[in-house]
Design a protein around this motif. Structure first.
Motif, PDB file in Angstrom:
ATOM      1  N   GLN A 160      -3.605  16.559   4.128  1.00 46.58           N
ATOM      2  CA  GLN A 160      -2.313  16.150   4.696  1.00 46.58           C
ATOM      3  C   GLN A 160      -1.235  16.155   3.620  1.00 46.58           C
ATOM      4  OE1 GLN A 160      -1.353  15.140   8.005  1.00 46.58           O
ATOM      5  NE2 GLN A 160       0.666  15.333   7.086  1.00 46.58           N
ATOM      6  N   ILE A 161      -1.551  15.678   2.431  1.00 43.18           N
ATOM      7  CA  ILE A 161      -0.578  15.655   1.342  1.00 43.18           C
ATOM      8  C   ILE A 161      -0.184  17.075   0.956  1.00 43.18           C
ATOM      9  CG2 ILE A 161      -0.207  15.049  -1.082  1.00 43.18           C
ATOM     10  CD1 ILE A 161      -1.946  12.530  -0.509  1.00 43.18           C
ATOM     11  N   ILE A 162      -1.164  17.960   0.854  1.00 43.30           N
ATOM     12  CA  ILE A 162      -0.871  19.364   0.544  1.00 43.30           C
ATOM     13  C   ILE A 162       0.032  19.953   1.620  1.00 43.30           C
ATOM     14  CG2 ILE A 162      -1.910  21.673   0.432  1.00 43.30           C
ATOM     15  CD1 ILE A 162      -4.252  20.339  -1.107  1.00 43.30           C
ATOM     16  N   TYR A 163      -0.311  19.700   2.875  1.00 44.32           N
ATOM     17  CA  TYR A 163       0.503  20.182   3.995  1.00 44.32           C
ATOM     18  C   TYR A 163       1.925  19.638   3.873  1.00 44.32           C
ATOM     19  CZ  TYR A 163       2.207  20.542   8.810  1.00 44.32           C
ATOM     20  OH  TYR A 163       2.963  20.795   9.925  1.00 44.32           O
ATOM     21  N   ASP A 164       2.058  18.348   3.609  1.00 46.23           N
ATOM     22  CA  ASP A 164       3.380  17.728   3.505  1.00 46.23           C
ATOM     23  C   ASP A 164       4.212  18.362   2.385  1.00 46.23           C
ATOM     24  OD1 ASP A 164       2.681  16.047   5.586  1.00 46.23           O
ATOM     25  OD2 ASP A 164       2.323  14.305   4.304  1.00 46.23           O
ATOM     26  N   MET A 199       0.855  -1.193   0.000  1.00 45.91           N
ATOM     27  CA  MET A 199       0.000   0.000   0.000  1.00 45.91           C
ATOM     28  C   MET A 199       0.889   1.240   0.000  1.00 45.91           C
ATOM     29  SD  MET A 199      -2.935   1.116   2.743  1.00 45.91           S
ATOM     30  CE  MET A 199      -4.027  -0.211   2.268  1.00 45.91           C
ATOM     31  N   SER A 200       0.564   2.199  -0.843  1.00 51.53           N
ATOM     32  CA  SER A 200       1.389   3.395  -0.922  1.00 51.53           C
ATOM     33  C   SER A 200       1.075   4.343   0.219  1.00 51.53           C
ATOM     34  CB  SER A 200       1.172   4.111  -2.262  1.00 51.53           C
ATOM     35  OG  SER A 200      -0.096   4.712  -2.275  1.00 51.53           O
ATOM     36  N   ALA A 201       2.027   5.207   0.517  1.00 50.37           N
ATOM     37  CA  ALA A 201       1.868   6.166   1.616  1.00 50.37           C
ATOM     38  C   ALA A 201       0.742   7.145   1.337  1.00 50.37           C
ATOM     39  CB  ALA A 201       3.170   6.913   1.842  1.00 50.37           C
ATOM     40  N   GLU A 202       0.502   7.471   0.065  1.00 49.77           N
ATOM     41  CA  GLU A 202      -0.519   8.473  -0.224  1.00 49.77           C
ATOM     42  C   GLU A 202      -1.919   7.985   0.115  1.00 49.77           C
ATOM     43  OE1 GLU A 202      -1.178   9.197  -4.624  1.00 49.77           O
ATOM     44  OE2 GLU A 202       0.565   7.897  -4.660  1.00 49.77           O
ATOM     45  N   ARG A 203      -2.158   6.686   0.120  1.00 50.32           N
ATOM     46  CA  ARG A 203      -3.483   6.175   0.460  1.00 50.32           C
ATOM     47  C   ARG A 203      -3.798   6.342   1.937  1.00 50.32           C
ATOM     48  NH1 ARG A 203      -2.684   1.416  -3.391  1.00 50.32           N
ATOM     49  NH2 ARG A 203      -3.710   2.187  -5.248  1.00 50.32           N
ATOM     50  N   ASN A 204      -2.770   6.511   2.726  1.00 50.60           N
ATOM     51  CA  ASN A 204      -2.956   6.676   4.157  1.00 50.60           C
ATOM     52  C   ASN A 204      -3.090   8.137   4.569  1.00 50.60           C
ATOM     53  OD1 ASN A 204      -2.718   3.904   4.557  1.00 50.60           O
ATOM     54  ND2 ASN A 204      -0.502   4.040   4.637  1.00 50.60           N
ATOM     55  N   ARG A 205      -2.918   9.046   3.634  1.00 40.13           N
ATOM     56  CA  ARG A 205      -2.973  10.469   3.936  1.00 40.13           C
ATOM     57  C   ARG A 205      -4.152  11.107   3.214  1.00 40.13           C
ATOM     58  NH1 ARG A 205       2.736  12.792   2.228  1.00 40.13           N
ATOM     59  NH2 ARG A 205       2.550  11.235   0.608  1.00 40.13           N
ATOM     60  N   ASN A 208      -0.111  11.722  -9.486  1.00 40.64           N
ATOM     61  CA  ASN A 208      -0.838  12.363  -8.377  1.00 40.64           C
ATOM     62  C   ASN A 208      -0.142  13.643  -7.937  1.00 40.64           C
ATOM     63  OD1 ASN A 208      -3.008  10.644  -8.228  1.00 40.64           O
ATOM     64  ND2 ASN A 208      -2.076   9.337  -6.663  1.00 40.64           N
ATOM     65  N   PHE A 209       1.185  13.623  -7.928  1.00 46.08           N
ATOM     66  CA  PHE A 209       1.913  14.837  -7.573  1.00 46.08           C
ATOM     67  C   PHE A 209       1.562  15.955  -8.548  1.00 46.08           C
ATOM     68  CE2 PHE A 209       5.441  17.781  -7.999  1.00 46.08           C
ATOM     69  CZ  PHE A 209       5.555  18.218  -6.686  1.00 46.08           C
ATOM     70  N   ALA A 210       1.530  15.655  -9.827  1.00 44.84           N
ATOM     71  CA  ALA A 210       1.218  16.668 -10.838  1.00 44.84           C
ATOM     72  C   ALA A 210      -0.156  17.281 -10.579  1.00 44.84           C
ATOM     73  CB  ALA A 210       1.281  16.056 -12.237  1.00 44.84           C
ATOM     74  N   ARG A 211      -1.094  16.464 -10.165  1.00 43.47           N
ATOM     75  CA  ARG A 211      -2.449  16.957  -9.853  1.00 43.47           C
ATOM     76  C   ARG A 211      -2.426  17.900  -8.652  1.00 43.47           C
ATOM     77  NH1 ARG A 211      -6.680  13.275  -7.558  1.00 43.47           N
ATOM     78  NH2 ARG A 211      -4.734  12.410  -6.937  1.00 43.47           N
ATOM     79  N   ARG A 251      13.756  22.829  -6.249  1.00 41.56           N
ATOM     80  CA  ARG A 251      13.519  22.374  -7.615  1.00 41.56           C
ATOM     81  C   ARG A 251      12.347  21.392  -7.633  1.00 41.56           C
ATOM     82  NH1 ARG A 251      16.225  25.599 -10.969  1.00 41.56           N
ATOM     83  NH2 ARG A 251      18.441  25.681 -10.597  1.00 41.56           N
ATOM     84  N   TYR A 252      11.685  21.361  -8.760  1.00 45.80           N
ATOM     85  CA  TYR A 252      10.488  20.537  -8.933  1.00 45.80           C
ATOM     86  C   TYR A 252      10.777  19.050  -8.725  1.00 45.80           C
ATOM     87  CZ  TYR A 252       6.384  18.514 -11.240  1.00 45.80           C
ATOM     88  OH  TYR A 252       5.252  17.788 -11.519  1.00 45.80           O
ATOM     89  N   THR A 253      11.795  18.520  -9.379  1.00 47.22           N
ATOM     90  CA  THR A 253      12.051  17.076  -9.331  1.00 47.22           C
ATOM     91  C   THR A 253      12.406  16.583  -7.928  1.00 47.22           C
ATOM     92  OG1 THR A 253      12.670  17.095 -11.655  1.00 47.22           O
ATOM     93  CG2 THR A 253      13.363  15.177 -10.370  1.00 47.22           C
ATOM     94  N   PRO A 254      13.303  17.254  -7.198  1.00 49.87           N
ATOM     95  CA  PRO A 254      13.545  16.802  -5.815  1.00 49.87           C
ATOM     96  C   PRO A 254      12.284  16.878  -4.941  1.00 49.87           C
ATOM     97  CG  PRO A 254      15.301  18.252  -6.525  1.00 49.87           C
ATOM     98  CD  PRO A 254      14.236  18.302  -7.584  1.00 49.87           C
ATOM     99  N   LEU A 255      11.453  17.882  -5.190  1.00 52.66           N
ATOM    100  CA  LEU A 255      10.195  17.987  -4.445  1.00 52.66           C
ATOM    101  C   LEU A 255       9.317  16.783  -4.739  1.00 52.66           C
ATOM    102  CD1 LEU A 255       8.200  19.519  -2.645  1.00 52.66           C
ATOM    103  CD2 LEU A 255       7.495  20.807  -4.690  1.00 52.66           C
ATOM    104  N   LEU A 256       9.186  16.452  -6.002  1.00 53.62           N
ATOM    105  CA  LEU A 256       8.401  15.275  -6.396  1.00 53.62           C
ATOM    106  C   LEU A 256       8.913  14.029  -5.684  1.00 53.62           C
ATOM    107  CD1 LEU A 256       6.567  13.486  -8.172  1.00 53.62           C
ATOM    108  CD2 LEU A 256       8.281  13.691  -9.976  1.00 53.62           C
ATOM    109  N   ARG A 257      10.209  13.837  -5.675  1.00 51.22           N
ATOM    110  CA  ARG A 257      10.790  12.637  -5.044  1.00 51.22           C
ATOM    111  C   ARG A 257      10.504  12.584  -3.544  1.00 51.22           C
ATOM    112  NH1 ARG A 257      15.997  13.902  -7.842  1.00 51.22           N
ATOM    113  NH2 ARG A 257      15.747  13.036  -9.918  1.00 51.22           N
ATOM    114  N   GLN A 258      10.581  13.727  -2.888  1.00 51.38           N
ATOM    115  CA  GLN A 258      10.424  13.749  -1.424  1.00 51.38           C
ATOM    116  C   GLN A 258       8.982  13.605  -0.957  1.00 51.38           C
ATOM    117  OE1 GLN A 258      12.603  16.798   0.694  1.00 51.38           O
ATOM    118  NE2 GLN A 258      14.203  16.802  -0.852  1.00 51.38           N
ATOM    119  N   THR A 259       8.021  13.797  -1.845  1.00 54.59           N
ATOM    120  CA  THR A 259       6.620  13.730  -1.423  1.00 54.59           C
ATOM    121  C   THR A 259       6.121  12.313  -1.205  1.00 54.59           C
ATOM    122  OG1 THR A 259       5.819  13.753  -3.707  1.00 54.59           O
ATOM    123  CG2 THR A 259       5.987  15.881  -2.559  1.00 54.59           C
TER     124      THR A 259
END
Length: 93
Positions: free
Chosen positions: A11-15, A1-7, A42-45, A28-36
């Motif tokens: 919460q995701i916006i806050y994170d 199960m992915s972490a995003e299903r639990n948030r 879903n990140f793009a959305r 930078r965009y790419t490191p932000l994407l990786r850290q989320t």
């Protein structure tokens, strides 16, 4: 199960906003994407919504390097979200 299903969406916006804040309110965009820890689609959305609601701004350099900046509205969201979560904990909700 992915972490995003639990948030929740909130919460995701806050994170996402917290990650940017911890990086001196810009990154930078790419490191932000990786850290989320969510899928790129879903990140793009979420990212699109953050831009539309003016929680973040972006600067594109050389058509490839995108830097994301935390806007004042994003900082206010962080503060309000923390307050809301404190209320929920206080009332055991």
């Amino acid at each position: 199960m992915s972490a995003e299903r639990n948030r929740s969406k909130h919460q995701i916006i806050y994170d996402i906003l917290i990650i940017i804040r911890k990086n001196n309110n810009r990154m930078r965009y790419t490191p932000l994407l990786r850290q989320t820890n969510i899928s790129s689609s879903n990140f793009a959305r979420y990212y699109k919504e953050l831009l539309e609601k003016e929680f973040v701004t972006e600067v594109v350099e050389d058509k490839t390097k995108k830097t994301v900046y935390l806007a004042e509205k994003g900082l206010r969201y962080i503060d309000k979200y923390k307050t809301f979560m404190e209320i929920l904990r206080e009332f055991d909700l």
